[in-house]
Design a protein around this motif. Sequence first.
Motif, PDB file in Angstrom:
ATOM      1  N   UNK A 109       0.823  -1.205   0.000  1.00 26.26           N
ATOM      2  CA  UNK A 109       0.000   0.000   0.000  1.00 26.26           C
ATOM      3  C   UNK A 109       0.855   1.252   0.000  1.00 26.26           C
ATOM      4  N   UNK A 110       2.052   1.156   0.550  1.00 27.06           N
ATOM      5  CA  UNK A 110       2.905   2.336   0.626  1.00 27.06           C
ATOM      6  C   UNK A 110       3.413   2.774  -0.736  1.00 27.06           C
ATOM      7  N   UNK A 111       3.572   1.823  -1.625  1.00 28.25           N
ATOM      8  CA  UNK A 111       4.183   2.203  -2.886  1.00 28.25           C
ATOM      9  C   UNK A 111       3.271   2.117  -4.099  1.00 28.25           C
ATOM     10  N   UNK A 112       2.335   1.195  -4.103  1.00 27.37           N
ATOM     11  CA  UNK A 112       1.548   1.094  -5.331  1.00 27.37           C
ATOM     12  C   UNK A 112       0.402   2.087  -5.323  1.00 27.37           C
TER      13      UNK A 112
ATOM     14  N   UNK B 243       8.896  10.569  14.487  1.00 24.90           N
ATOM     15  CA  UNK B 243       7.498  10.482  14.901  1.00 24.90           C
ATOM     16  C   UNK B 243       6.998  11.828  15.435  1.00 24.90           C
ATOM     17  N   UNK B 244       7.884  12.542  16.131  1.00 27.83           N
ATOM     18  CA  UNK B 244       7.497  13.867  16.640  1.00 27.83           C
ATOM     19  C   UNK B 244       7.193  14.820  15.483  1.00 27.83           C
ATOM     20  N   UNK B 245       7.947  14.671  14.400  1.00 30.42           N
ATOM     21  CA  UNK B 245       7.666  15.505  13.228  1.00 30.42           C
ATOM     22  C   UNK B 245       6.303  15.135  12.664  1.00 30.42           C
ATOM     23  N   UNK B 246       6.058  13.840  12.539  1.00 35.07           N
ATOM     24  CA  UNK B 246       4.777  13.397  11.990  1.00 35.07           C
ATOM     25  C   UNK B 246       3.612  13.898  12.851  1.00 35.07           C
ATOM     26  N   UNK B 247       3.881  14.009  14.150  1.00 34.56           N
ATOM     27  CA  UNK B 247       2.853  14.441  15.077  1.00 34.56           C
ATOM     28  C   UNK B 247       2.362  15.854  14.768  1.00 34.56           C
ATOM     29  N   UNK B 248       3.252  16.680  14.268  1.00 33.66           N
ATOM     30  CA  UNK B 248       2.849  18.065  13.990  1.00 33.66           C
ATOM     31  C   UNK B 248       2.064  18.180  12.692  1.00 33.66           C
ATOM     32  N   UNK B 255       0.805   9.800   6.044  1.00 30.40           N
ATOM     33  CA  UNK B 255       1.224   9.824   7.445  1.00 30.40           C
ATOM     34  C   UNK B 255       0.549   8.690   8.211  1.00 30.40           C
ATOM     35  N   UNK B 256      -0.730   8.541   7.952  1.00 33.22           N
ATOM     36  CA  UNK B 256      -1.490   7.477   8.607  1.00 33.22           C
ATOM     37  C   UNK B 256      -0.868   6.101   8.353  1.00 33.22           C
ATOM     38  N   UNK B 257      -0.471   5.905   7.113  1.00 32.37           N
ATOM     39  CA  UNK B 257       0.088   4.596   6.761  1.00 32.37           C
ATOM     40  C   UNK B 257       1.394   4.320   7.480  1.00 32.37           C
ATOM     41  N   UNK B 258       2.249   5.328   7.534  1.00 25.73           N
ATOM     42  CA  UNK B 258       3.521   5.142   8.234  1.00 25.73           C
ATOM     43  C   UNK B 258       3.269   4.789   9.693  1.00 25.73           C
ATOM     44  N   UNK B 259       2.359   5.547  10.307  1.00 21.80           N
ATOM     45  CA  UNK B 259       2.105   5.339  11.734  1.00 21.80           C
ATOM     46  C   UNK B 259       1.467   3.980  11.989  1.00 21.80           C
ATOM     47  N   UNK B 260       0.552   3.596  11.114  1.00 17.50           N
ATOM     48  CA  UNK B 260      -0.114   2.307  11.286  1.00 17.50           C
ATOM     49  C   UNK B 260       0.900   1.179  11.250  1.00 17.50           C
ATOM     50  N   UNK B 261       1.835   1.325  10.307  1.00 20.06           N
ATOM     51  CA  UNK B 261       2.857   0.291  10.194  1.00 20.06           C
ATOM     52  C   UNK B 261       3.684   0.182  11.473  1.00 20.06           C
ATOM     53  N   UNK B 275       3.393   6.375  18.174  1.00 21.02           N
ATOM     54  CA  UNK B 275       2.627   6.304  16.924  1.00 21.02           C
ATOM     55  C   UNK B 275       1.143   6.094  17.211  1.00 21.02           C
ATOM     56  N   UNK B 276       0.874   5.271  18.187  1.00 20.38           N
ATOM     57  CA  UNK B 276      -0.515   4.983  18.550  1.00 20.38           C
ATOM     58  C   UNK B 276      -1.227   6.249  19.008  1.00 20.38           C
ATOM     59  N   UNK B 277      -0.563   7.006  19.866  1.00 18.20           N
ATOM     60  CA  UNK B 277      -1.168   8.232  20.376  1.00 18.20           C
ATOM     61  C   UNK B 277      -1.466   9.232  19.262  1.00 18.20           C
ATOM     62  N   UNK B 278      -0.546   9.319  18.305  1.00 17.03           N
ATOM     63  CA  UNK B 278      -0.779  10.270  17.205  1.00 17.03           C
ATOM     64  C   UNK B 278      -1.976   9.817  16.374  1.00 17.03           C
ATOM     65  N   UNK B 279      -1.980   8.530  16.077  1.00 19.39           N
ATOM     66  CA  UNK B 279      -3.037   8.000  15.218  1.00 19.39           C
ATOM     67  C   UNK B 279      -4.421   8.102  15.846  1.00 19.39           C
TER      68      UNK B 279
END
Lengths: 194, 317
Positions: A109-112, B243-248, B255-261, B275-279
Amino acid sequence: MEKDLNEFIHRARNGDHQAFAVLMQRHEKLIYRILENMVGNPVDTQDVFQETFLRVFRRLDSFRFQSQFSTWVVRTAINTAIDFRRQKKWRRFFRLDDNENPYDPADVALTSAELPDHQAEQNEFWRLVNREVAKLPAQQNAAFVLRHYEGYKIREIADILQVSDGTVKNALFRAAQKLKKQLTPGFASSHRIR
Amino acid sequence: MKECPKIHLLQEALYGETSDADLARLHAHLEVCQACRDEWESQRQLVQRLVERPERTPNPQVLRLLRQSVLGRLQHRAPRASGQIFSFLNPSPALQLGFVVLLVAFGFILGRQGTSLPASSSGLNDLDALITASRAVQAQNSFIDPYLAGVERISYNPESGQIDIHYNTISDIALRGSLQDASIRLLLQKTLIETQNSAVRMDAIKAVHQIAEQEQSLDSDLLGTLGRLLFEESNPGVRLLILRVLKTLPLSEAVREMLTRIVLQEKNTALRIEAFDILTRDAQNNPETNQLLQAAQADSSSYISFRSKQLLQANTI
Ligand SMILES: [Zn+2]
Protein backbone atom coordinates in the motif's frame (compact mmCIF):
# COMPACT_ATOMS: atom_id res chain seq x y z
CA MET A 1 17.83 4.85 -29.45
CA GLU A 2 20.28 2.10 -28.61
CA LYS A 3 22.84 4.05 -30.59
CA ASP A 4 22.66 7.25 -28.61
CA LEU A 5 22.55 5.09 -25.53
CA ASN A 6 26.01 3.90 -26.50
CA GLU A 7 27.20 7.45 -26.41
CA PHE A 8 26.00 7.75 -22.82
CA ILE A 9 27.56 4.42 -21.93
CA HIS A 10 30.93 5.58 -23.23
CA ARG A 11 30.66 8.83 -21.38
CA ALA A 12 29.61 7.13 -18.16
CA ARG A 13 32.57 4.78 -18.48
CA ASN A 14 34.83 7.75 -18.49
CA GLY A 15 33.37 8.82 -15.20
CA ASP A 16 30.65 11.17 -16.41
CA HIS A 17 28.03 10.86 -13.69
CA GLN A 18 25.50 12.95 -15.52
CA ALA A 19 25.64 10.53 -18.43
CA PHE A 20 25.16 7.73 -15.98
CA ALA A 21 22.15 9.55 -14.55
CA VAL A 22 20.62 9.41 -18.03
CA LEU A 23 21.26 5.67 -18.25
CA MET A 24 19.64 5.24 -14.88
CA GLN A 25 16.65 7.27 -15.88
CA ARG A 26 16.10 5.11 -18.93
CA HIS A 27 16.03 1.91 -16.92
CA GLU A 28 14.90 2.78 -13.42
CA LYS A 29 11.19 2.08 -13.78
CA LEU A 30 11.75 -1.33 -15.31
CA ILE A 31 14.39 -2.25 -12.74
CA TYR A 32 12.29 -1.05 -9.84
CA ARG A 33 9.30 -3.09 -10.99
CA ILE A 34 11.37 -6.22 -11.42
CA LEU A 35 13.09 -5.86 -8.07
CA GLU A 36 9.85 -5.06 -6.28
CA ASN A 37 8.55 -8.43 -7.39
CA MET A 38 11.71 -10.27 -6.43
CA VAL A 39 12.66 -8.63 -3.18
CA GLY A 40 9.23 -8.00 -1.74
CA ASN A 41 9.13 -5.07 0.61
CA PRO A 42 9.90 -1.53 -0.56
CA VAL A 43 12.66 -0.78 1.91
CA ASP A 44 14.74 -3.73 0.72
CA THR A 45 13.73 -3.04 -2.87
CA GLN A 46 15.20 0.42 -2.62
CA ASP A 47 18.44 -0.90 -1.18
CA VAL A 48 18.81 -3.54 -3.87
CA PHE A 49 17.88 -0.96 -6.48
CA GLN A 50 20.74 1.28 -5.39
CA GLU A 51 23.16 -1.59 -5.16
CA THR A 52 22.17 -2.66 -8.68
CA PHE A 53 23.04 0.67 -10.23
CA LEU A 54 26.24 0.96 -8.23
CA ARG A 55 27.26 -2.40 -9.65
CA VAL A 56 26.21 -1.39 -13.14
CA PHE A 57 28.41 1.65 -12.86
CA ARG A 58 31.40 -0.20 -11.44
CA ARG A 59 31.17 -2.86 -14.13
CA LEU A 60 30.48 -0.67 -17.11
CA ASP A 61 33.89 -1.63 -18.45
CA SER A 62 32.82 -5.22 -18.78
CA PHE A 63 29.85 -4.38 -20.99
CA ARG A 64 30.87 -5.54 -24.46
CA PHE A 65 28.13 -4.01 -26.62
CA GLN A 66 27.31 -7.50 -27.86
CA SER A 67 23.98 -7.70 -26.13
CA GLN A 68 21.46 -4.99 -25.48
CA PHE A 69 22.43 -2.72 -22.66
CA SER A 70 19.03 -3.14 -21.00
CA THR A 71 19.47 -6.92 -20.99
CA TRP A 72 22.74 -6.45 -19.21
CA VAL A 73 21.23 -4.06 -16.66
CA VAL A 74 18.31 -6.39 -16.00
CA ARG A 75 20.75 -9.27 -15.53
CA THR A 76 22.73 -7.23 -13.03
CA ALA A 77 19.55 -6.37 -11.16
CA ILE A 78 18.45 -9.97 -10.99
CA ASN A 79 21.84 -11.17 -9.80
CA THR A 80 21.89 -8.46 -7.17
CA ALA A 81 18.43 -9.47 -6.01
CA ILE A 82 19.45 -13.12 -5.88
CA ASP A 83 22.52 -12.25 -3.80
CA PHE A 84 20.34 -10.22 -1.51
CA ARG A 85 17.86 -13.04 -1.06
CA ARG A 86 20.66 -15.42 -0.26
CA GLN A 87 22.14 -13.09 2.35
CA LYS A 88 18.76 -12.52 3.84
CA LYS A 89 18.24 -16.25 4.20
CA TRP A 90 21.54 -16.60 6.05
CA ARG A 91 20.82 -13.62 8.21
CA ARG A 92 17.52 -15.13 9.16
CA PHE A 93 19.17 -18.47 9.79
CA PHE A 94 21.52 -16.88 12.26
CA ARG A 95 18.69 -14.74 13.61
CA LEU A 96 20.47 -11.57 12.74
CA ASP A 97 17.34 -10.60 10.95
CA ASP A 98 14.20 -11.57 12.74
CA ASN A 99 11.82 -10.39 10.12
CA GLU A 100 10.23 -13.70 9.25
CA ASN A 101 7.96 -12.45 6.59
CA PRO A 102 9.90 -11.66 3.43
CA TYR A 103 6.98 -9.80 2.00
CA ASP A 104 4.60 -7.72 3.93
CA PRO A 105 1.28 -7.01 2.26
CA ALA A 106 1.03 -3.77 4.21
CA ASP A 107 4.09 -2.58 2.36
CA VAL A 108 2.37 -2.74 -0.97
CA ALA A 109 0.00 0.00 0.00
CA LEU A 110 2.90 2.34 0.63
CA THR A 111 4.18 2.20 -2.89
CA SER A 112 1.55 1.09 -5.33
CA ALA A 113 -1.13 3.32 -6.66
CA GLU A 114 -4.30 3.50 -4.62
CA LEU A 115 -7.19 1.53 -5.96
CA PRO A 116 -10.82 2.50 -5.55
CA ASP A 117 -12.75 0.86 -2.71
CA HIS A 118 -14.84 -1.50 -4.80
CA GLN A 119 -11.64 -3.02 -6.01
CA ALA A 120 -10.49 -3.78 -2.51
CA GLU A 121 -11.12 -7.48 -2.86
CA GLN A 122 -9.35 -7.66 -6.18
CA ASN A 123 -6.57 -5.69 -4.64
CA GLU A 124 -6.35 -8.20 -1.83
CA PHE A 125 -6.05 -10.97 -4.34
CA TRP A 126 -3.20 -9.30 -6.18
CA ARG A 127 -1.42 -8.60 -2.94
CA LEU A 128 -1.56 -12.28 -2.24
CA VAL A 129 -0.22 -12.99 -5.71
CA ASN A 130 2.63 -10.53 -5.20
CA ARG A 131 3.51 -12.10 -1.91
CA GLU A 132 3.53 -15.62 -3.28
CA VAL A 133 5.52 -14.58 -6.35
CA ALA A 134 8.19 -13.04 -4.13
CA LYS A 135 8.39 -16.30 -2.21
CA LEU A 136 9.19 -18.41 -5.28
CA PRO A 137 12.72 -19.80 -5.62
CA ALA A 138 14.96 -17.21 -7.21
CA GLN A 139 15.17 -18.56 -10.74
CA GLN A 140 11.45 -19.29 -10.96
CA ASN A 141 10.72 -15.92 -9.45
CA ALA A 142 12.87 -14.08 -11.98
CA ALA A 143 11.55 -16.05 -14.96
CA PHE A 144 7.99 -15.52 -13.82
CA VAL A 145 8.33 -11.77 -13.38
CA LEU A 146 10.11 -11.28 -16.69
CA ARG A 147 7.62 -13.40 -18.60
CA HIS A 148 4.27 -12.52 -17.08
CA TYR A 149 4.82 -9.01 -15.77
CA GLU A 150 7.33 -7.60 -18.20
CA GLY A 151 6.41 -9.60 -21.30
CA TYR A 152 9.86 -10.89 -22.19
CA LYS A 153 10.20 -13.77 -24.66
CA ILE A 154 11.53 -17.13 -23.53
CA ARG A 155 14.74 -16.62 -25.48
CA GLU A 156 15.32 -13.19 -23.95
CA ILE A 157 14.77 -14.57 -20.47
CA ALA A 158 17.20 -17.39 -21.19
CA ASP A 159 19.70 -14.78 -22.31
CA ILE A 160 19.22 -12.68 -19.19
CA LEU A 161 19.42 -15.61 -16.80
CA GLN A 162 22.13 -17.30 -18.88
CA VAL A 163 20.37 -20.64 -18.96
CA SER A 164 18.79 -22.72 -21.73
CA ASP A 165 15.31 -22.14 -23.14
CA GLY A 166 14.25 -25.46 -21.66
CA THR A 167 15.29 -24.35 -18.18
CA VAL A 168 13.22 -21.20 -18.49
CA LYS A 169 10.13 -23.09 -19.62
CA ASN A 170 10.58 -25.54 -16.80
CA ALA A 171 11.00 -22.72 -14.29
CA LEU A 172 7.82 -21.05 -15.53
CA PHE A 173 5.94 -24.30 -15.32
CA ARG A 174 7.12 -25.02 -11.78
CA ALA A 175 6.36 -21.46 -10.73
CA ALA A 176 2.81 -21.72 -12.00
CA GLN A 177 2.36 -25.06 -10.29
CA LYS A 178 3.39 -23.60 -6.95
CA LEU A 179 1.41 -20.43 -7.35
CA LYS A 180 -1.85 -22.00 -8.23
CA LYS A 181 -1.48 -24.29 -5.23
CA GLN A 182 -0.95 -21.29 -2.94
CA LEU A 183 -3.67 -19.26 -4.56
CA THR A 184 -6.32 -21.86 -5.18
CA PRO A 185 -8.98 -20.65 -2.72
CA GLY A 186 -8.61 -16.98 -3.57
CA PHE A 187 -8.04 -17.71 -7.18
CA ALA A 188 -11.24 -19.71 -7.54
CA SER A 189 -13.47 -17.38 -5.53
CA SER A 190 -12.38 -14.05 -6.91
CA HIS A 191 -12.53 -15.56 -10.36
CA ARG A 192 -16.17 -16.31 -9.81
CA ILE A 193 -16.93 -12.87 -8.43
CA ARG A 194 -16.14 -11.27 -11.73
CA MET B 1 2.92 -38.53 -6.50
CA LYS B 2 4.68 -39.32 -9.70
CA GLU B 3 4.62 -36.85 -12.54
CA CYS B 4 3.35 -37.77 -15.98
CA PRO B 5 6.32 -38.33 -18.31
CA LYS B 6 4.60 -36.25 -20.99
CA ILE B 7 4.67 -33.12 -18.89
CA HIS B 8 7.21 -31.53 -21.25
CA LEU B 9 4.46 -31.34 -23.90
CA LEU B 10 2.56 -29.02 -21.58
CA GLN B 11 5.60 -26.92 -20.84
CA GLU B 12 6.25 -26.43 -24.53
CA ALA B 13 2.64 -25.59 -25.32
CA LEU B 14 2.25 -23.21 -22.39
CA TYR B 15 5.53 -21.35 -22.58
CA GLY B 16 7.29 -22.31 -25.79
CA GLU B 17 6.57 -22.13 -29.45
CA THR B 18 4.83 -25.32 -30.45
CA SER B 19 4.35 -26.66 -33.93
CA ASP B 20 0.93 -27.89 -35.06
CA ALA B 21 2.19 -31.44 -34.86
CA ASP B 22 3.20 -30.94 -31.23
CA LEU B 23 -0.16 -29.44 -30.41
CA ALA B 24 -1.92 -32.38 -31.98
CA ARG B 25 0.17 -34.71 -29.88
CA LEU B 26 -0.61 -32.71 -26.76
CA HIS B 27 -4.34 -32.80 -27.39
CA ALA B 28 -4.25 -36.49 -28.04
CA HIS B 29 -2.51 -36.92 -24.70
CA LEU B 30 -4.93 -34.66 -22.88
CA GLU B 31 -7.77 -36.87 -24.08
CA VAL B 32 -6.37 -39.76 -22.12
CA CYS B 33 -4.58 -38.15 -19.15
CA GLN B 34 -6.65 -36.52 -16.45
CA ALA B 35 -3.65 -35.23 -14.51
CA CYS B 36 -2.24 -33.36 -17.49
CA ARG B 37 -5.69 -32.08 -18.43
CA ASP B 38 -6.12 -30.53 -14.96
CA GLU B 39 -2.64 -29.07 -14.99
CA TRP B 40 -3.15 -27.64 -18.47
CA GLU B 41 -6.48 -26.05 -17.59
CA SER B 42 -5.35 -24.53 -14.32
CA GLN B 43 -2.08 -23.15 -15.66
CA ARG B 44 -3.83 -21.62 -18.62
CA GLN B 45 -6.35 -20.03 -16.29
CA LEU B 46 -3.58 -18.63 -14.13
CA VAL B 47 -1.70 -17.20 -17.09
CA GLN B 48 -4.84 -15.60 -18.45
CA ARG B 49 -5.68 -14.13 -15.09
CA LEU B 50 -2.23 -12.60 -14.79
CA VAL B 51 -2.98 -10.38 -17.75
CA GLU B 52 -5.52 -8.53 -15.62
CA ARG B 53 -3.00 -7.69 -12.96
CA PRO B 54 -3.07 -3.95 -12.21
CA GLU B 55 0.24 -2.38 -13.09
CA ARG B 56 2.32 -1.21 -10.16
CA THR B 57 3.87 2.06 -11.10
CA PRO B 58 6.93 3.07 -9.12
CA ASN B 59 6.57 6.43 -7.47
CA PRO B 60 8.55 8.95 -9.56
CA GLN B 61 9.62 10.85 -6.47
CA VAL B 62 11.02 7.73 -4.93
CA LEU B 63 12.89 7.03 -8.14
CA ARG B 64 14.31 10.52 -8.21
CA LEU B 65 15.52 10.23 -4.65
CA LEU B 66 17.09 6.89 -5.33
CA ARG B 67 18.84 8.27 -8.38
CA GLN B 68 20.21 11.15 -6.35
CA SER B 69 21.35 8.79 -3.70
CA VAL B 70 23.13 6.48 -6.15
CA LEU B 71 24.88 9.42 -7.78
CA GLY B 72 25.91 10.67 -4.37
CA ARG B 73 27.36 7.30 -3.48
CA LEU B 74 29.23 7.10 -6.76
CA GLN B 75 30.81 10.38 -5.90
CA HIS B 76 31.95 9.07 -2.56
CA ARG B 77 33.52 6.02 -4.04
CA ALA B 78 35.00 7.46 -7.16
CA PRO B 79 38.69 6.65 -7.02
CA ARG B 80 40.74 9.75 -6.59
CA ALA B 81 44.43 10.19 -6.90
CA SER B 82 45.87 11.76 -3.78
CA GLY B 83 46.00 15.48 -3.86
CA GLN B 84 43.33 15.63 -6.45
CA ILE B 85 40.98 17.29 -4.03
CA PHE B 86 43.14 20.34 -4.10
CA SER B 87 43.02 20.54 -7.83
CA PHE B 88 39.69 22.24 -7.32
CA LEU B 89 41.74 25.27 -6.57
CA ASN B 90 43.05 25.23 -10.06
CA PRO B 91 40.14 25.57 -12.43
CA SER B 92 41.60 24.14 -15.58
CA PRO B 93 42.50 20.60 -14.51
CA ALA B 94 39.33 20.70 -12.51
CA LEU B 95 37.40 21.34 -15.66
CA GLN B 96 39.18 18.56 -17.42
CA LEU B 97 38.11 16.24 -14.70
CA GLY B 98 34.56 17.24 -15.29
CA PHE B 99 34.37 19.25 -12.13
CA VAL B 100 33.04 22.70 -12.42
CA VAL B 101 33.79 25.21 -9.79
CA LEU B 102 30.80 27.37 -9.39
CA LEU B 103 29.53 30.15 -7.28
CA VAL B 104 26.29 29.38 -5.65
CA ALA B 105 24.17 31.93 -3.95
CA PHE B 106 20.46 31.22 -3.66
CA GLY B 107 20.31 33.44 -0.64
CA PHE B 108 23.07 31.55 1.07
CA ILE B 109 25.39 33.61 3.09
CA LEU B 110 28.77 32.44 4.02
CA GLY B 111 28.88 31.56 7.67
CA ARG B 112 31.83 32.63 9.68
CA GLN B 113 33.36 35.18 7.41
CA GLY B 114 29.99 36.78 7.03
CA THR B 115 30.53 37.65 3.41
CA SER B 116 27.78 36.86 0.99
CA LEU B 117 28.50 34.97 -2.14
CA PRO B 118 27.85 36.77 -5.37
CA ALA B 119 24.50 35.82 -6.76
CA SER B 120 24.69 33.30 -9.50
CA SER B 121 22.87 33.93 -12.71
CA SER B 122 22.07 30.29 -13.09
CA GLY B 123 19.01 28.95 -11.45
CA LEU B 124 17.97 25.66 -10.00
CA ASN B 125 20.15 23.67 -12.36
CA ASP B 126 23.19 24.63 -10.38
CA LEU B 127 21.55 23.67 -7.19
CA ASP B 128 20.59 20.36 -8.65
CA ALA B 129 24.23 19.94 -9.58
CA LEU B 130 25.27 20.77 -6.06
CA ILE B 131 22.92 18.18 -4.74
CA THR B 132 23.39 15.42 -7.23
CA ALA B 133 26.76 15.88 -8.79
CA SER B 134 30.30 16.64 -7.94
CA ARG B 135 30.50 20.33 -8.12
CA ALA B 136 32.43 22.23 -5.55
CA VAL B 137 31.14 25.40 -4.03
CA GLN B 138 33.51 28.28 -3.77
CA ALA B 139 33.38 30.19 -0.54
CA GLN B 140 35.87 32.97 -0.09
CA ASN B 141 39.23 31.25 -0.17
CA SER B 142 37.90 27.82 0.54
CA PHE B 143 35.88 25.31 -1.36
CA ILE B 144 33.23 22.90 -0.33
CA ASP B 145 32.95 19.72 -2.24
CA PRO B 146 29.67 18.55 -0.79
CA TYR B 147 30.62 14.92 -1.25
CA LEU B 148 34.09 15.03 0.16
CA ALA B 149 33.33 17.32 3.00
CA GLY B 150 30.01 16.15 4.29
CA VAL B 151 27.83 17.91 6.80
CA GLU B 152 29.20 18.21 10.28
CA ARG B 153 26.46 20.03 12.10
CA ILE B 154 23.22 21.79 11.39
CA SER B 155 22.01 24.55 13.59
CA TYR B 156 18.82 26.52 13.62
CA ASN B 157 18.47 29.93 15.17
CA PRO B 158 14.84 30.45 16.18
CA GLU B 159 15.32 34.18 16.61
CA SER B 160 16.58 34.91 13.15
CA GLY B 161 14.82 31.95 11.56
CA GLN B 162 18.09 31.13 9.84
CA ILE B 163 19.62 27.75 9.47
CA ASP B 164 23.32 26.99 9.12
CA ILE B 165 24.63 23.88 7.48
CA HIS B 166 28.23 23.43 8.59
CA TYR B 167 30.61 21.42 6.47
CA ASN B 168 33.61 19.68 7.94
CA THR B 169 36.13 21.49 5.85
CA ILE B 170 39.42 22.70 7.22
CA SER B 171 38.13 26.15 7.97
CA ASP B 172 34.61 26.37 9.29
CA ILE B 173 32.26 26.93 6.42
CA ALA B 174 28.54 27.02 6.68
CA LEU B 175 25.77 27.60 4.24
CA ARG B 176 23.13 29.82 5.69
CA GLY B 177 19.59 30.23 4.55
CA SER B 178 16.04 30.29 5.77
CA LEU B 179 13.85 27.27 6.26
CA GLN B 180 11.54 28.51 3.54
CA ASP B 181 14.37 28.27 1.07
CA ALA B 182 13.78 25.38 -1.31
CA SER B 183 17.49 24.79 -1.66
CA ILE B 184 17.99 24.54 2.09
CA ARG B 185 15.26 21.97 2.14
CA LEU B 186 16.94 19.97 -0.57
CA LEU B 187 20.19 20.06 1.34
CA LEU B 188 18.41 18.88 4.47
CA GLN B 189 16.89 16.06 2.51
CA LYS B 190 20.23 15.13 1.02
CA THR B 191 21.82 15.15 4.45
CA LEU B 192 19.10 12.87 5.77
CA ILE B 193 19.76 10.41 2.99
CA GLU B 194 23.50 10.46 3.05
CA THR B 195 25.03 11.22 6.34
CA GLN B 196 26.47 8.35 8.35
CA ASN B 197 26.41 10.43 11.48
CA SER B 198 23.22 10.01 13.49
CA ALA B 199 23.79 13.24 15.42
CA VAL B 200 23.73 15.12 12.12
CA ARG B 201 20.61 13.23 11.08
CA MET B 202 19.00 14.37 14.31
CA ASP B 203 19.96 17.95 13.57
CA ALA B 204 18.44 17.69 10.13
CA ILE B 205 15.24 16.17 11.49
CA LYS B 206 14.99 18.93 14.06
CA ALA B 207 15.18 21.45 11.24
CA VAL B 208 12.49 19.56 9.34
CA HIS B 209 10.45 19.64 12.54
CA GLN B 210 10.65 23.42 12.46
CA ILE B 211 9.34 23.46 8.91
CA ALA B 212 6.52 21.11 9.83
CA GLU B 213 5.56 23.22 12.82
CA GLN B 214 5.61 26.45 10.90
CA GLU B 215 3.70 25.22 7.90
CA GLN B 216 1.63 22.36 9.26
CA SER B 217 2.67 20.43 6.20
CA LEU B 218 5.68 18.94 4.46
CA ASP B 219 6.26 18.52 0.78
CA SER B 220 5.97 14.93 -0.28
CA ASP B 221 9.68 14.58 -1.04
CA LEU B 222 10.74 15.40 2.47
CA LEU B 223 7.93 13.37 3.91
CA GLY B 224 8.95 10.40 1.77
CA THR B 225 12.53 10.67 2.98
CA LEU B 226 11.37 10.77 6.58
CA GLY B 227 9.19 7.76 5.90
CA ARG B 228 12.07 5.76 4.53
CA LEU B 229 14.28 6.75 7.40
CA LEU B 230 11.60 5.84 9.90
CA PHE B 231 11.89 2.22 8.80
CA GLU B 232 15.55 2.03 7.88
CA GLU B 233 17.08 3.95 10.70
CA SER B 234 18.74 1.96 13.46
CA ASN B 235 18.96 4.73 16.03
CA PRO B 236 15.70 4.76 18.03
CA GLY B 237 16.26 8.35 19.10
CA VAL B 238 16.25 9.46 15.48
CA ARG B 239 13.14 7.44 14.85
CA LEU B 240 11.34 8.93 17.82
CA LEU B 241 12.22 12.35 16.52
CA ILE B 242 10.70 11.46 13.15
CA LEU B 243 7.50 10.48 14.90
CA ARG B 244 7.50 13.87 16.64
CA VAL B 245 7.67 15.51 13.23
CA LEU B 246 4.78 13.40 11.99
CA LYS B 247 2.85 14.44 15.08
CA THR B 248 2.85 18.07 13.99
CA LEU B 249 1.34 17.17 10.62
CA PRO B 250 -2.28 16.58 9.74
CA LEU B 251 -3.12 12.88 9.46
CA SER B 252 -2.90 12.50 5.72
CA GLU B 253 -3.14 9.13 4.05
CA ALA B 254 0.64 8.83 3.83
CA VAL B 255 1.22 9.82 7.44
CA ARG B 256 -1.49 7.48 8.61
CA GLU B 257 0.09 4.60 6.76
CA MET B 258 3.52 5.14 8.23
CA LEU B 259 2.10 5.34 11.73
CA THR B 260 -0.11 2.31 11.29
CA ARG B 261 2.86 0.29 10.19
CA ILE B 262 4.73 1.32 13.31
CA VAL B 263 1.82 0.43 15.59
CA LEU B 264 1.35 -2.97 14.01
CA GLN B 265 4.94 -4.02 13.41
CA GLU B 266 7.37 -2.10 15.55
CA LYS B 267 9.12 -3.98 18.34
CA ASN B 268 10.13 -0.92 20.33
CA THR B 269 7.26 -0.14 22.70
CA ALA B 270 8.04 3.53 23.11
CA LEU B 271 7.83 4.06 19.37
CA ARG B 272 4.63 2.07 19.15
CA ILE B 273 3.01 4.11 21.89
CA GLU B 274 4.06 7.37 20.28
CA ALA B 275 2.63 6.30 16.92
CA PHE B 276 -0.52 4.98 18.55
CA ASP B 277 -1.17 8.23 20.38
CA ILE B 278 -0.78 10.27 17.20
CA LEU B 279 -3.04 8.00 15.22
CA THR B 280 -5.78 7.90 17.81
CA ARG B 281 -5.89 11.57 18.69
CA ASP B 282 -9.06 11.87 16.64
CA ALA B 283 -10.18 8.29 17.25
CA GLN B 284 -13.35 9.22 19.01
CA ASN B 285 -16.25 8.91 16.61
CA ASN B 286 -13.92 8.04 13.82
CA PRO B 287 -14.86 4.62 12.48
CA GLU B 288 -11.79 4.62 10.25
CA THR B 289 -9.56 3.90 13.20
CA ASN B 290 -11.71 1.06 14.51
CA GLN B 291 -9.86 -1.52 12.50
CA LEU B 292 -6.57 -0.40 13.92
CA LEU B 293 -8.03 -0.38 17.42
CA GLN B 294 -9.27 -3.93 16.95
CA ALA B 295 -5.79 -5.06 16.07
CA ALA B 296 -4.13 -2.99 18.78
CA GLN B 297 -6.20 -4.59 21.54
CA ALA B 298 -3.78 -7.49 21.40
CA ASP B 299 -0.73 -5.26 21.77
CA SER B 300 1.79 -6.40 24.36
CA SER B 301 1.84 -2.90 25.81
CA SER B 302 -0.89 -2.68 28.40
CA TYR B 303 -1.27 1.01 27.70
CA ILE B 304 -2.02 0.45 24.02
CA SER B 305 -4.34 -2.47 24.60
CA PHE B 306 -6.21 -0.63 27.35
CA ARG B 307 -6.61 2.55 25.31
CA SER B 308 -7.76 0.54 22.29
CA LYS B 309 -10.50 -1.15 24.26
CA GLN B 310 -11.52 2.12 25.82
CA LEU B 311 -11.76 3.92 22.49
CA LEU B 312 -13.55 1.05 20.81
CA GLN B 313 -16.13 1.05 23.57
CA ALA B 314 -16.65 4.74 23.24
CA ASN B 315 -17.08 4.38 19.50
CA THR B 316 -19.68 1.64 19.68
CA ILE B 317 -21.91 3.55 22.08
ZN1 LIG C 1 -0.12 -36.77 -18.76
